[in-house]
Scaffold this active site. Structure first.
Site, PDB file in Angstrom:
ATOM      1  N   GLN A  20       0.833  -1.218   0.000  1.00  0.00           N
ATOM      2  CA  GLN A  20       0.000   0.000   0.000  1.00  0.00           C
ATOM      3  C   GLN A  20       0.859   1.256   0.000  1.00  0.00           C
ATOM      4  OE1 GLN A  20      -3.261   0.287  -0.168  1.00  0.00           O
ATOM      5  NE2 GLN A  20      -4.076  -1.698   0.396  1.00  0.00           N
ATOM      6  N   SER A  40       4.319 -12.923   3.224  1.00  0.00           N
ATOM      7  CA  SER A  40       3.047 -12.850   2.504  1.00  0.00           C
ATOM      8  C   SER A  40       2.414 -14.213   2.210  1.00  0.00           C
ATOM      9  CB  SER A  40       3.269 -12.104   1.175  1.00  0.00           C
ATOM     10  OG  SER A  40       2.038 -11.673   0.673  1.00  0.00           O
ATOM     11  N   CYS A  44      -4.492 -18.446   6.324  1.00  0.00           N
ATOM     12  CA  CYS A  44      -5.860 -18.960   6.320  1.00  0.00           C
ATOM     13  C   CYS A  44      -5.985 -20.224   5.470  1.00  0.00           C
ATOM     14  CB  CYS A  44      -6.815 -17.890   5.800  1.00  0.00           C
ATOM     15  SG  CYS A  44      -6.514 -16.290   6.565  1.00  0.00           S
ATOM     16  N   TYR A 276       4.114   2.941  13.972  1.00  0.00           N
ATOM     17  CA  TYR A 276       2.736   2.469  13.740  1.00  0.00           C
ATOM     18  C   TYR A 276       2.671   0.980  14.077  1.00  0.00           C
ATOM     19  CZ  TYR A 276       2.033   6.711  10.886  1.00  0.00           C
ATOM     20  OH  TYR A 276       1.929   8.002  10.444  1.00  0.00           O
ATOM     21  N   ALA A 277       1.471   0.478  14.320  1.00  0.00           N
ATOM     22  CA  ALA A 277       1.313  -0.969  14.532  1.00  0.00           C
ATOM     23  C   ALA A 277      -0.040  -1.399  13.990  1.00  0.00           C
ATOM     24  CB  ALA A 277       1.440  -1.309  16.009  1.00  0.00           C
ATOM     25  N   HIS A 302      -5.759  -5.863   6.928  1.00  0.00           N
ATOM     26  CA  HIS A 302      -5.698  -5.261   5.588  1.00  0.00           C
ATOM     27  C   HIS A 302      -6.217  -3.828   5.593  1.00  0.00           C
ATOM     28  CE1 HIS A 302      -4.559  -8.621   2.781  1.00  0.00           C
ATOM     29  NE2 HIS A 302      -4.577  -9.203   3.963  1.00  0.00           N
TER      30      HIS A 302
HETATM   31  P1  FAD Z   1       0.883 -12.457  10.800  1.00  0.00           P
HETATM   32  O1  FAD Z   1       0.214 -12.597   9.482  1.00  0.00           O
HETATM   33  O2  FAD Z   1       0.848 -13.636  11.710  1.00  0.00           O
HETATM   34  O3  FAD Z   1       2.398 -12.021  10.552  1.00  0.00           O
HETATM   35  C1  FAD Z   1       3.272 -11.765  11.592  1.00  0.00           C
HETATM   36  C2  FAD Z   1       4.690 -12.029  11.117  1.00  0.00           C
HETATM   37  O4  FAD Z   1       5.585 -11.311  11.959  1.00  0.00           O
HETATM   38  C3  FAD Z   1       5.116 -13.483  11.222  1.00  0.00           C
HETATM   39  O5  FAD Z   1       5.530 -13.975   9.959  1.00  0.00           O
HETATM   40  C4  FAD Z   1       6.278 -13.472  12.209  1.00  0.00           C
HETATM   41  O6  FAD Z   1       7.310 -14.374  11.845  1.00  0.00           O
HETATM   42  C5  FAD Z   1       6.773 -12.043  12.117  1.00  0.00           C
HETATM   43  N1  FAD Z   1       7.456 -11.556  13.324  1.00  0.00           N
HETATM   44  C6  FAD Z   1       6.991 -11.549  14.591  1.00  0.00           C
HETATM   45  N2  FAD Z   1       7.882 -10.979  15.430  1.00  0.00           N
HETATM   46  C7  FAD Z   1       8.941 -10.606  14.668  1.00  0.00           C
HETATM   47  C8  FAD Z   1      10.162  -9.970  14.952  1.00  0.00           C
HETATM   48  N3  FAD Z   1      10.474  -9.573  16.186  1.00  0.00           N
HETATM   49  N4  FAD Z   1      11.046  -9.762  13.947  1.00  0.00           N
HETATM   50  C9  FAD Z   1      10.729 -10.152  12.677  1.00  0.00           C
HETATM   51  N5  FAD Z   1       9.575 -10.749  12.343  1.00  0.00           N
HETATM   52  C10 FAD Z   1       8.680 -10.974  13.324  1.00  0.00           C
HETATM   53  N6  FAD Z   1      -8.280 -14.754   9.515  1.00  0.00           N
HETATM   54  C11 FAD Z   1      -9.392 -14.567   8.776  1.00  0.00           C
HETATM   55  O7  FAD Z   1      -9.892 -13.437   8.702  1.00  0.00           O
HETATM   56  N7  FAD Z   1      -9.983 -15.621   8.119  1.00  0.00           N
HETATM   57  C12 FAD Z   1      -9.478 -16.877   8.157  1.00  0.00           C
HETATM   58  O8  FAD Z   1     -10.017 -17.803   7.524  1.00  0.00           O
HETATM   59  C13 FAD Z   1      -8.311 -17.102   8.946  1.00  0.00           C
HETATM   60  N8  FAD Z   1      -7.778 -18.352   9.034  1.00  0.00           N
HETATM   61  C14 FAD Z   1      -6.631 -18.528   9.774  1.00  0.00           C
HETATM   62  C15 FAD Z   1      -6.106 -19.812   9.856  1.00  0.00           C
HETATM   63  C16 FAD Z   1      -4.951 -20.034  10.603  1.00  0.00           C
HETATM   64  C17 FAD Z   1      -4.409 -21.427  10.699  1.00  0.00           C
HETATM   65  C18 FAD Z   1      -4.305 -18.939  11.258  1.00  0.00           C
HETATM   66  C19 FAD Z   1      -3.055 -19.162  12.047  1.00  0.00           C
HETATM   67  C20 FAD Z   1      -4.828 -17.658  11.165  1.00  0.00           C
HETATM   68  C21 FAD Z   1      -6.003 -17.436  10.434  1.00  0.00           C
HETATM   69  N9  FAD Z   1      -6.580 -16.170  10.331  1.00  0.00           N
HETATM   70  C22 FAD Z   1      -7.727 -15.983   9.605  1.00  0.00           C
HETATM   71  C23 FAD Z   1      -5.990 -14.999  11.042  1.00  0.00           C
HETATM   72  C24 FAD Z   1      -5.141 -14.156  10.096  1.00  0.00           C
HETATM   73  O9  FAD Z   1      -4.235 -14.986   9.429  1.00  0.00           O
HETATM   74  C25 FAD Z   1      -4.409 -13.105  10.939  1.00  0.00           C
HETATM   75  O10 FAD Z   1      -5.369 -12.265  11.526  1.00  0.00           O
HETATM   76  C26 FAD Z   1      -3.462 -12.250  10.105  1.00  0.00           C
HETATM   77  O11 FAD Z   1      -2.478 -13.049   9.511  1.00  0.00           O
HETATM   78  C27 FAD Z   1      -2.785 -11.196  11.006  1.00  0.00           C
HETATM   79  O12 FAD Z   1      -1.775 -10.522  10.318  1.00  0.00           O
HETATM   80  P2  FAD Z   1      -0.483  -9.971  11.087  1.00  0.00           P
HETATM   81  O13 FAD Z   1       0.327  -9.273  10.064  1.00  0.00           O
HETATM   82  O14 FAD Z   1      -0.918  -9.240  12.299  1.00  0.00           O
HETATM   83  O15 FAD Z   1       0.266 -11.260  11.613  1.00  0.00           O
END
Ligand code: FAD
Length: 445
Positions: A20, A40, A44, A276-277, A302
């Site tokens: 984005q 990426s 899910c 930001y977070a 997203h």
């Molecule tokens: P994530 O996508 O988990 O990414 C976080 C990343 O940060 C990870 O790759 C990790 O390695 C990295 N990281 C963490 N700490 C550090 C650090 N200190 N240094 C470097 N890297 C770091 N949601 C839905 O809406 N519908 C669904 O059907 C759905 N199904 C799911 C099924 C499963 C099995 C799982 C586990 C989740 C599902 N979710 C679903 C939830 C969805 O995937 C999460 O809400 C989404 O991925 C959150 O995004 P994020 O960027 O916060 O975290």
């Protein structure tokens, strides 16, 4: 002016915010760090790869080089960010045996959440898994291939637990799902959860409720329960919840909210405006009640990515809040929920009314008409919608989308009969089930 953006976490929130930002800003430098080997990827989709519905592992992954080229983002996998020096605006990165600092103009944290595994005896045995990362998925996949398990226990009857039941069952594994609460899928009310439970039983799944895990013995193959009962399983999936990854934020003295996740303002800035977070690591506001909420779903991550990229580009589009709209497939059934359920409304002290409708997905005489259950919870005086659940075999996601839109638009139950929803026999009835639900609920006011 070109800036330097660092992003911690390269999956749903991290990769989306990188893309984005690049759409708005062709000049700035973007570096994305992930401690894992992949960016990426589709979390899910992981249960469906295990169940061999998704045949190719590659379909869940975007190669770093492809992403990097498409969005002109520097990607550093295998790189854990271990600290933030806010004063000097730099982060500390650990890569293999190396550590180095990287400076930033703006830092974006999307470190996600981690699976929570209860600290019981024997939990580390080779046949016990949780599912949160690609390596977790690979472990489960190779275990099922190499060991051909005949039985599985799934601890926790929420989203991931239920998806894993379906997918292990698809491999011919006999599944038992165990939850300490008195219903499956606590996101929906008990009367709707009962439909899910019946369907699981119909499919041959054993459902154990009001009983919790106390430990494992026999190399993890014997599961001991609170009740004193024991059961055998060749493998176990621990789907017992998640917690936000806040270590980096707390070590940099960024504020956490009431839910324990990172506190952010409407533009997703932490208590340091240069940081930001987003995603599973943050606390946002409930769209309806404006109370703090921690919601770990892909849509909020997203949307928050869009809000951050706009803000970095001088815009001021706020993140308005989270409804927690969710949809899930449980064998032939689709389960959807948006907004609040009875338990969350009671906890907040709201007075409300509720009504459930048993209906059909479309005209009964047209082939394929299937049972459909809808429920709304609403303000007992104004009829404003607080939440909705939809469960059924066809047409669930459509009704859920309508009710989600209605809640977002702050419609009342009296507005639902007025929605002119398109009709032809294969799709609905002249009065859609949402219209009828509205008539039923309005008559209670
Ligand atoms: P994530 O996508 O988990 O990414 C976080 C990343 O940060 C990870 O790759 C990790 O390695 C990295 N990281 C963490 N700490 C550090 C650090 N200190 N240094 C470097 N890297 C770091 N949601 C839905 O809406 N519908 C669904 O059907 C759905 N199904 C799911 C099924 C499963 C099995 C799982 C586990 C989740 C599902 N979710 C679903 C939830 C969805 O995937 C999460 O809400 C989404 O991925 C959150 O995004 P994020 O960027 O916060 O975290």
């Amino acid at each position: 002016m070109a800036q330097k953006f660092l992003i911690v976490g390269g999956v749903a929130g991290g990769a989306t915010v990188a893309a984005q930002i690049r759409r708005n800003d062709k000049e700035s430098k973007i570096i994305m760090f992930d401690k894992g080997d992949h960016i990426s990827f589709s979390n899910c989709g992981m249960p469906y790869y295990i169940g061999e519905v998704v045949e190719s592992r590659d379909d869940l992954l975007i190669p770093s080089a492809t992403f990097s080229k498409k969005y002109d983002v520097t990607i550093r996998t295998g790189s854990e960010v271990t600290g933030i020096d806010r004063q000097n605006k730099q982060i500390r990165v650990k890569h293999a045996s190396d550590t180095y600092n990287e400076t930033y103009d703006k830092l974006i944290l999307s470190p996600g959440a981690s699976a929570v595994v209860p600290n019981v005896t024997g939990k580390d045995k080779a046949c016990i898994f949780s599912l949160h990362t690609i390596p977790d998925m690979d472990d489960i996949h190779s275990y099922t291939k190499a060991n051909q398990p005949k039985t599985a226990a799934i601890i926790g009857a929420g989203f991931i637990g239920l998806e894993m039941v379906e997918n292990l069952h698809a491999l011919g594994i006999e599944c038992t799902i165990i939850d300490r609460s008195d219903q499956v899928m606590k996101l929906v009310d008990k009367n709707m959860a009962a439909i899910i439970k019946d369907h699981l039983i119909e499919k041959g799944v054993k459902v154990i409720l009001e009983d919790g895990l106390t430990g494992y013995s026999n190399e993890g193959k014997t599961i001991q329960l609170n009740s004193g009962n024991k059961m055998q399983a060749d493998m176990t999936i621990m789907a017992t919840g998640i917690k936000p990854n806040t270590k980096l934020a707390t070590s940099a003295s960024l504020k956490l909210g009431n839910t324990g996740a990172i506190s952010v303002n409407e533009y997703m800035q932490t208590t340091d405006p240069d940081i930001y977070a987003l995603g599973d690591a943050v606390e946002t506001k409930d769209l309806i009640t404006q109370t703090p909420t921690h919601t770990a779903l892909a849509w909020p991550a997203h949307r928050q990515a869009f809000v951050i990229a706009s803000h970095l580009n001088g815009g001021n589009i706020p993140y308005k809040g989270t409804l927690g709209s969710a949809v899930l497939k449980v064998f032939d059934l689709t389960v959807g929920a948006t907004g609040h359920n009875s338990a969350s409304l009671k906890k907040l002290g709201y007075t409300f009314k509720e009504t459930t409708l048993r209906s059909y997905s479309h005209a009964g005489y047209y082939p394929g008409s299937e049972k459909l259950w809808l429920k709304v919870l609403f303000d007992d005086k104004t009829g404003t919608l607080y939440g909705a659940h939809v469960v059924g075999f066809d047409g669930v996601d459509k009704r859920l989308a309508i009710l989600t839109t209605a809640i977002t638009a702050k419609l009342t139950v009296a507005d639902l009969p007025e929605l002119e929803l398109a009709y032809a026999p294969p799709y609905s009835s002249p009065k859609d089930p949402v219209n009828i639900l509205g008539y039923k609920a309005s008559s209670m006011l």
